[in-house]
Design an enzyme around this catalytic site. Structure first.
Site, PDB file in Angstrom:
ATOM      1  CG  ASN A   7      -1.805   1.164   1.356  1.00 48.11           C
ATOM      2  OD1 ASN A   7      -1.748   2.078   0.530  1.00 48.11           O
ATOM      3  ND2 ASN A   7      -2.640   1.175   2.374  1.00 48.11           N
ATOM      4  NE  ARG A  91      -5.994   1.911  -0.107  1.00 50.03           N
ATOM      5  CZ  ARG A  91      -6.005   3.032   0.590  1.00 50.03           C
ATOM      6  NH1 ARG A  91      -4.907   3.452   1.175  1.00 50.03           N
ATOM      7  NH2 ARG A  91      -7.111   3.730   0.708  1.00 50.03           N
ATOM      8  CG  HIS A 180     -12.872   3.804   3.510  1.00 51.18           C
ATOM      9  ND1 HIS A 180     -13.538   4.779   4.206  1.00 51.18           N
ATOM     10  CD2 HIS A 180     -11.548   4.010   3.735  1.00 51.18           C
ATOM     11  CE1 HIS A 180     -12.671   5.552   4.827  1.00 51.18           C
ATOM     12  NE2 HIS A 180     -11.447   5.117   4.554  1.00 51.18           N
ATOM     13  NE  ARG A 241      -9.678  12.702   4.248  1.00 49.37           N
ATOM     14  CZ  ARG A 241      -9.712  11.410   3.972  1.00 49.37           C
ATOM     15  NH1 ARG A 241     -10.790  10.871   3.443  1.00 49.37           N
ATOM     16  NH2 ARG A 241      -8.657  10.652   4.201  1.00 49.37           N
ATOM     17  CD  GLU A 384      -8.804  -0.926   4.358  1.00 49.98           C
ATOM     18  OE1 GLU A 384      -8.238  -0.670   5.438  1.00 49.98           O
ATOM     19  OE2 GLU A 384      -9.156  -0.050   3.562  1.00 49.98           O
TER      20      GLU A 384
END
Ligand code: ADP
Length: 396
Positions: A7, A91, A180, A241, A384
């Site tokens: 990743n 990823r 996600h 965010r 993940e």
């Protein structure tokens, strides 16, 4: 087969080497501060001591080389030769409309990935650099790309279309994508196993709550909604965010605060969210601690977060016309007992209730709703990396 999962971020590279025979992690690690003066590799083999190496890591190619050296090292390594790595899973953040599932990486796929950079300029370039560096150093190992957006490609057209001229969708691919996806897919599959029902018969809300947070509606095993949009900035308020705001605010604060066009995305991504509201931190542990000590803005930030999560959940129950399972995952979802309580409080209309004793759990699979509750509320730790490894095996 041994599968290496990579990743790659703009200045970091996370990795895990899986032995897929028993799905165990043989080693995992992190290379950080790539391109800065002093970089760092942290390598943790499964049955040996952790190693940390600090040196200049000028680029991702050097980072990949350091990772391979660590995996092969005679003292703290876990393999003897690169040929033991059967496949690499990468990823990739944005697959746009081009990828509705994971793919084996070919030259054609690389070309399409590069096309996707246009709509994901922050996220895709480091992923591509990571793939290229890995291909260079492991030319004979098959590689697979797993996309954060792919799971949400089942969203109906009326759910992903913004109220903008249709030509903007045609010209610039402006639509909602959702993110996600690898996590929402993993936890929804695990949740169906947990409640022992076919996923095709379940209406599920999956809440991935971490530094970035998104909520999905998973109907009959397919994502029909995700709270993130064209980019991961849309949706629920997050660590730094802003999430959903009235779009006119953007031009207004650019004018009032003198923020130029090339800085506004950074501002909305890094200076807002619960950090901006609380003025304390983006980390929920710090905010919870401050709120407990009486800090009103910290308490307000937590209330805003929980309220926005509830509102999205309610709208998704409407979209699915039903609800059987709610899943909490991500750093906050897996660990914050109080945030799960706040989100699930006063939701009995949807059959959502929490058993305080069962909710006293962190970081492991558990049912936290009362026995025989109409809606099962679960904690399912995400993985993940394992999902990427499983996709990689099935494609090679
Ligand atoms: P990322 O989106 O970067 O993968 P994570 O899923 O690791 O992030 O989530 C990080 C968030 O989880 C942080 O805000 C952190 O405060 C929160 N978190 C981790 N442990 C706890 C805890 N015990 N209580 C409350 N929040 C926690």
């Amino acid at each position: 087969m041994k599968v290496l999962v990579i990743n790659c971020g703009s200045s970091s590279l996370k990795y895990q080497l899986f032995n897929m025979k028993n799905k165990s992690v043989m080693a995992k690690g992190l290379v950080e501060r790539i391109g800065l003066e002093v970089g760092m590799l942290k390598h943790q083999p499964a049955d040996k001591d952790k190693v940390e190496i600090s040196e200049n890591i000028p680029n991702h190619r050097v980072a990949v080389k350091m990772m391979l050296d660590a995996l092969l090292d005679k003292d703290h390594g876990v393999i003897k030769d690169v040929s033991e790595i059967g496949a690499v899973g990468h990823r990739v953040v944005h697959g746009a409309e081009k990828f509705s599932g994971s793919v084996k990486i070919t030259d054609e796929v690389m070309d399409v990935l590069k096309e996707c950079v246009e709509i994901a300029p922050l996220h895709n370039p480091p992923n591509i650099i990571g793939i290229e560096a890995a291909k260079e150093l492991m030319p004979d190992v098959p590689m697979v790309g797993v996309f954060d957006t792919a799971f949400h490609q089942t969203m109906p057209e009326y759910a992903y279309m913004y109220g903008l001229p249709y030509e903007l969708y045609e010209k610039y691919s402006i639509r909602r994508y959702g993110f996600h996806g690898t996590s929402h897919r993993f936890v929804s599959i695990e949740a169906a196993k947990f409640v022992n029902k076919p996923i095709e018969q379940l209406n599920m809300l999956t809440l991935h709550l971490g530094n970035g947070s998104s909520i999905s509606a998973v109907k009959n095993g397919k994502s029909i909604e995700n709270s993130m949009g064209f980019t991961p900035l849309e949706g629920i308020v997050m660590g730094t965010r802003c999430g959903n705001i009235d779009p006119t605010i953007v031009a207004y604060i650019m004018q009032k605060e003198n923020i130029p066009v090339d800085k506004i995305n950074d501002y909305l991504n890094k200076k807002c969210g619960v950090l901006g509201i609380s003025g304390v931190s983006s980390d929920f542990r710090d905010i919870e601690e401050a709120a407990n000590k009486g800090n009103k803005r910290a308490k307000l930030a937590l209330d805003v977060f929980a309220y926005q999560a509830k509102k999205i959940m309610g709208s998704y129950v409407a979209a699915m016309n039903g609800l059987d399972v709610v899943v909490f995952t991500g750093g906050i979802g897996e660990n914050s007992i109080t945030m799960r309580q706040s989100i699930c409080g006063n939701m009995d209309y949807f059959g959502i209730e929490i058993d305080d004793e069962k909710n006293n759990v962190r970081g492991k699979q558990a049912e936290i709703s009362p026995d025989n509750a109409k809606t099962k509320v679960l904690v399912i730790p995400t993985n993940e990396e394992l999902m990427i490894a499983l996709d990689t095996v099935s494609l090679v």
